[in-house]
Design an enzyme around this catalytic site. Structure first.
Site, mmCIF file in Angstrom:
data_model
loop_
_atom_site.group_PDB
_atom_site.id
_atom_site.type_symbol
_atom_site.label_atom_id
_atom_site.label_comp_id
_atom_site.label_asym_id
_atom_site.label_seq_id
_atom_site.Cartn_x
_atom_site.Cartn_y
_atom_site.Cartn_z
ATOM 1 N N HIS A 498 -17.089 101.969 -135.115
ATOM 2 C CA HIS A 498 -16.129 102.882 -134.491
ATOM 3 C C HIS A 498 -14.799 102.167 -134.218
ATOM 4 O O HIS A 498 -13.728 102.634 -134.618
ATOM 5 C CB HIS A 498 -16.723 103.415 -133.180
ATOM 6 C CG HIS A 498 -15.787 104.262 -132.378
ATOM 7 N ND1 HIS A 498 -15.875 105.626 -132.332
ATOM 8 C CD2 HIS A 498 -14.724 103.925 -131.595
ATOM 9 C CE1 HIS A 498 -14.912 106.102 -131.558
ATOM 10 N NE2 HIS A 498 -14.200 105.086 -131.083
ATOM 11 N N GLU A 499 -14.876 101.040 -133.533
ATOM 12 C CA GLU A 499 -13.648 100.330 -133.174
ATOM 13 C C GLU A 499 -12.939 99.818 -134.423
ATOM 14 O O GLU A 499 -11.712 99.788 -134.480
ATOM 15 C CB GLU A 499 -13.947 99.169 -132.212
ATOM 16 C CG GLU A 499 -14.509 99.615 -130.859
ATOM 17 C CD GLU A 499 -13.652 100.656 -130.147
ATOM 18 O OE1 GLU A 499 -12.423 100.662 -130.364
ATOM 19 O OE2 GLU A 499 -14.207 101.473 -129.395
ATOM 20 N N HIS A 502 -10.691 102.418 -135.702
ATOM 21 C CA HIS A 502 -9.359 102.405 -135.079
ATOM 22 C C HIS A 502 -8.486 101.329 -135.736
ATOM 23 O O HIS A 502 -7.309 101.536 -135.996
ATOM 24 C CB HIS A 502 -9.467 102.090 -133.581
ATOM 25 C CG HIS A 502 -9.973 103.224 -132.738
ATOM 26 N ND1 HIS A 502 -9.406 104.472 -132.756
ATOM 27 C CD2 HIS A 502 -10.974 103.286 -131.820
ATOM 28 C CE1 HIS A 502 -10.039 105.256 -131.886
ATOM 29 N NE2 HIS A 502 -11.000 104.562 -131.307
ATOM 30 N N HIS A 505 -7.292 102.470 -139.003
ATOM 31 C CA HIS A 505 -6.247 103.485 -138.785
ATOM 32 C C HIS A 505 -4.900 102.766 -138.603
ATOM 33 O O HIS A 505 -3.898 103.144 -139.202
ATOM 34 C CB HIS A 505 -6.618 104.307 -137.544
ATOM 35 C CG HIS A 505 -5.766 105.526 -137.311
ATOM 36 N ND1 HIS A 505 -5.859 106.273 -136.161
ATOM 37 C CD2 HIS A 505 -4.802 106.123 -138.054
ATOM 38 C CE1 HIS A 505 -4.989 107.283 -136.228
ATOM 39 N NE2 HIS A 505 -4.339 107.211 -137.363
HETATM 40 ZN ZN LIG Z 1 -12.464 105.158 -129.934
#
Ligand SMILES: [Zn+2]
Length: 720
Positions: A498-499, A502, A505
């Protein structure tokens, strides 16, 4: 303008000016003010940081930016994009650099000295921000550029950036009369102090709360890895030979999952859920009451019915009503699922003649037993395959396959770090050109805030020279014994992906202006790119190559993977209710208006009226809800994870409907329309360009194993 727009950026190629001369003079005295030098377009000089320099550097950098702001506001030339918006984008570089270092210290190296700086500087930063947004001459110029935006030959990105500035200034009170501006500024400063108090109280309870276990018999049920981490934890606190249950999520959750000792489970659970709520010096209840009052007053000054309405205005959801509609659509089936889960657990407890009724400190423990009984799946069977460093390599493989990114470790001597645990990688594209840097700070330590997060030390930008991004991932894995591989849970591995989402992104960003770069997007959209990448963890390509047993090196067996897949929706009632109860309380607190709220009472009564299952407690109870009360960022915004997950579930189906997780065409569409565009486009439009249509709620319900509702239910469709 990071302080205003929550973005980071970098040194640009400026013509020599008085501001720069001042910058160079102060930099000699305080190294934190100096431009970043070295490879990769300059890197943070973490080796030169002294905590004593932080506050003077922040104050000098604010003063510098105010000089630059005055120059822009008093420019005799007619306002246009270049001399107003672009000039603002160029201002405040020193403050962005210092703020980055301050942020790293505040979140990962927080001690008494840093806390003293926080208490001093946070109200000053708030006042500084208001001084800019309340500058009438500056706002007049921004408004003129905004009014002419459709006819002045701006690119779509410039037009969007102008809209972002204008909206942020208006939202901060630029249109208010002098008295209302003054009151808004007072409120912001008082809030800044209260946020600091709140966060420091939670951290203090997490740092100081501990239960020591001194009999090995009391460790019954705990896997060796958990025991080792507890022994290390005790030794680190000068209690060698004992075992420590620390008051942090990474320590408490494994204990609650595996410990056979019910009394100790209850004791640990109570310690954890009462952080900030013990009626002592670190009790947060009065702080919450005051924060809520001030937020309500500020919202009224700004012309909004409640703080929630003000917060959601510039999100994808746009109104609290739409966010509530989505949450309520999911709440009811989730509570129904919890009832089934509890019944399964109670049955096991009864068959064991435990003579108990399932309580919150039993949930994780009996859920494990149900998982084993129903799916023949034992978490401890998975963990030996979950080596942190291998999974990191798996993430790199994913980044290469989906985005064409290559990761190469950076020689430690080349790039300074702020702690020996931190490592750095350079990221390049398929042609070998630099994309950015990725810093990785994986382990828990005293003074590091709990949880996991990404941040950008520097945003990608191009308008004044090609600036590459620097991003970091931070988590709280328990380090364990020196020299041994770090084994993590399936849930932790999901968080890791998940991190990293980011981070990707941020790394994918391909825009011109730093304020609309990378992850600087709407709060309820920013979790979408990160959540979607969680899905790749369970692909055979990742598991077979990277989920290798730490002793045998053998890949995770296909039969075990099949069991993981079969159990994918297991315990979804618990997970959804634990999260959603927090999100609903957050929203309801901020819809409650200008009344004096007793947080404990509000939480208790609201949960009861919602039909909160007695066997579950909120993931973040109000007195420890850092998302909501240690800053404004996620206030009335914790719903964002669910909102984003509707997009996530729907986007994942774009892959499964096409060639599967590694479908190159879908990956390219995702990168081109979502990951690389930052905030240069309305998120609803961006999503539609990726998917060819608006998202619905159906994929979300399928993902969580809840019944798909009949047509006409809340969904984050476009409202533009
Ligand atoms: Zn998050």
């Amino acid at each position: 303008m990071k302080t205003l727009l929550a973005t980071a950026s970098a040194l640009a190629l400026l013509t020599f000016s008085a501001v720069e001369a001042a910058e160079m003079k102060t930099a000699a005295a305080n190294p934190l003010l100096a431009p970043w030098t070295g490879p990769y377009g300059g890197v943070p000089a973490f080796d030169k940081v002294k905590v004593a320099d932080l506050q003077p550097a922040l104050e000098a950098a604010m003063a510098q930016q105010l000089v630059a702001i005055e120059q822009i506001a008093n420019d005799p030339a007619t306002p246009n994009f270049a001399n107003t918006i672009a000039a603002l984008e160029r201002s405040g570089r020193a403050l962005e650099r210092v703020s980055t270092v301050y942020g790293v210290y505040s979140s990962t190296l927080n001690d008494e000295a840093v806390q003293a700086v926080e208490r001093e500087i946070e109200p000053k930063l708030a006042a500084f921000s208001d001084q800019i947004t309340q500058n009438p001459k500056l706002f007049e110029r921004i408004a003129k550029v905004y009014d002419a935006r459709a006819t002045s030959g701006l690119t779509p990105e410039q037009e969007r950036l102008t809209w972002v500035y204008y909206t942020n200034f208006v939202r901060a009170g630029a249109k208010l009369d002098a008295a209302a501006k003054k009151r808004t500024a007072e409120i912001n400063q008082e809030l800044a102090t209260l946020f600091t108090t709140f966060g420091q109280n939670v951290l203090k309870d997490e740092n100081e709360g501990v239960i020591y276990v001194d009999k090995e018999a009391d460790l019954a049920g705990l896997p060796q890895g958990v025991r080792d981490a507890m022994a290390e934890g005790a030794a680190g606190r000068g209690q060698k030979g004992k075992w420590a249950i620390a008051n942090t999520r990474s320590s408490i959750e494994p204990f609650l999952t595996y410990s056979d000792n019910r009394a100790l489970r209850e004791k640990a659970w109570r310690m954890f859920v009462n952080r900030g709520d013990n009626g002592d010096a670190t009790d947060n209840n009065a702080t919450i009451t005051r924060i809520l009052q001030l937020r309500a007053e500020r919202a009224a000054l700004l012309g909004f019915p409640t703080h929630a309405h003000w917060r959601l205005e510039n999100t994808m959801a746009k109104t609290p009503e739409r966010a509530m509609e989505l949450m309520e659509a999911v709440w009811t089936p989730a509570v129904a699922r919890v009832k089934e889960e509890v019944a399964d657990m109670q049955q096991i407890a009864d068959s064991e003649k435990a003579g108990i009724k399932i309580e919150p400190w039993d949930y994780r423990y009996y859920a494990e037993k149900v998982r084993k009984a129903k799916y023949d799946l034992d978490e401890t069977e998975i963990t030996p395959y979950m080596q942190l460093e291998n999974l990191r390599e798996g993430m790199f493989y994913m980044a290469k396959e989906l985005f064409g990114f290559h990761f190469k470790p950076v020689d430690a001597a080349k790039v300074p770090v702020y702690h020996p645990d931190v490592r750095v990688w350079e990221v390049t594209d398929p042609q070998g050109a630099l994309v950015g840097l990725w810093y990785f700070d994986p382990y828990a330590r005293k003074g590091k805030r709990s949880g996991a997060w990404m941040n950008a030390y520097r945003n990608q930008e191009r308008f004044d020279g090609d600036v590459k991004t620097i991003v970091s991932n931070n988590s709280n894995f328990v380090k364990g014994k020196p020299g041994e591989p770090v084994l993590i849970s399936w849930e932790d591995a999901t968080t890791l992906f998940h991190e990293f989402g980011h981070a990707l992104h941020g790394l994918s960003s391909n825009v011109n202006y730093p304020s609309v770069s990378g992850t600087s997007v709407a709060r309820d959209y920013v979790e979408f790119p990160s959540q979607v990448l969680e899905h790749w963890l369970s692909t055979p390509e990742i598991l077979n190559k990277y989920a290798l047993h730490y002793q045998t090196g053998k890949p995770i067996p296909a039969a075990l993977v099949a069991k993981i897949e079969a159990a994918e929706k297991f315990n979804e009632g618990f997970k959804t209710v634990e999260y959603l109860s927090s999100a609903l309380i957050d929203m309801k607190l901020h819809l409650a208006g200008n009344t004096k709220i007793d947080a404990d009472k509000f939480e208790r009564e609201t949960l009861a009226s919602m039909g909160m299952p007695a066997e579950i407690v909120m993931r973040h109870r109000t007195p420890q809800f850092n998302h909501v009360f240690s800053g404004d960022g996620y206030s009335a915004g914790y719903y964002s994870y669910l909102w984003s997950d509707t997009l996530t579930a729907d986007a994942w189906e774009a892959f499964t409907e096409a060639g599967g997780p590694w479908d190159k065409a879908v990956a390219k569409r995702l990168r081109d329309n979502v990951f690389s565009v930052g905030n240069t486009i309305d998120p609803a439009d961006a999503y539609r360009q990726f998917r060819g249509r608006d998202p619905g709620i159906d994929a979300l319900m399928r993902k969580r194993g809840f019944p798909v509702p009949a047509p006409k239910t809340a969904a984050p469709a476009a409202t533009k």
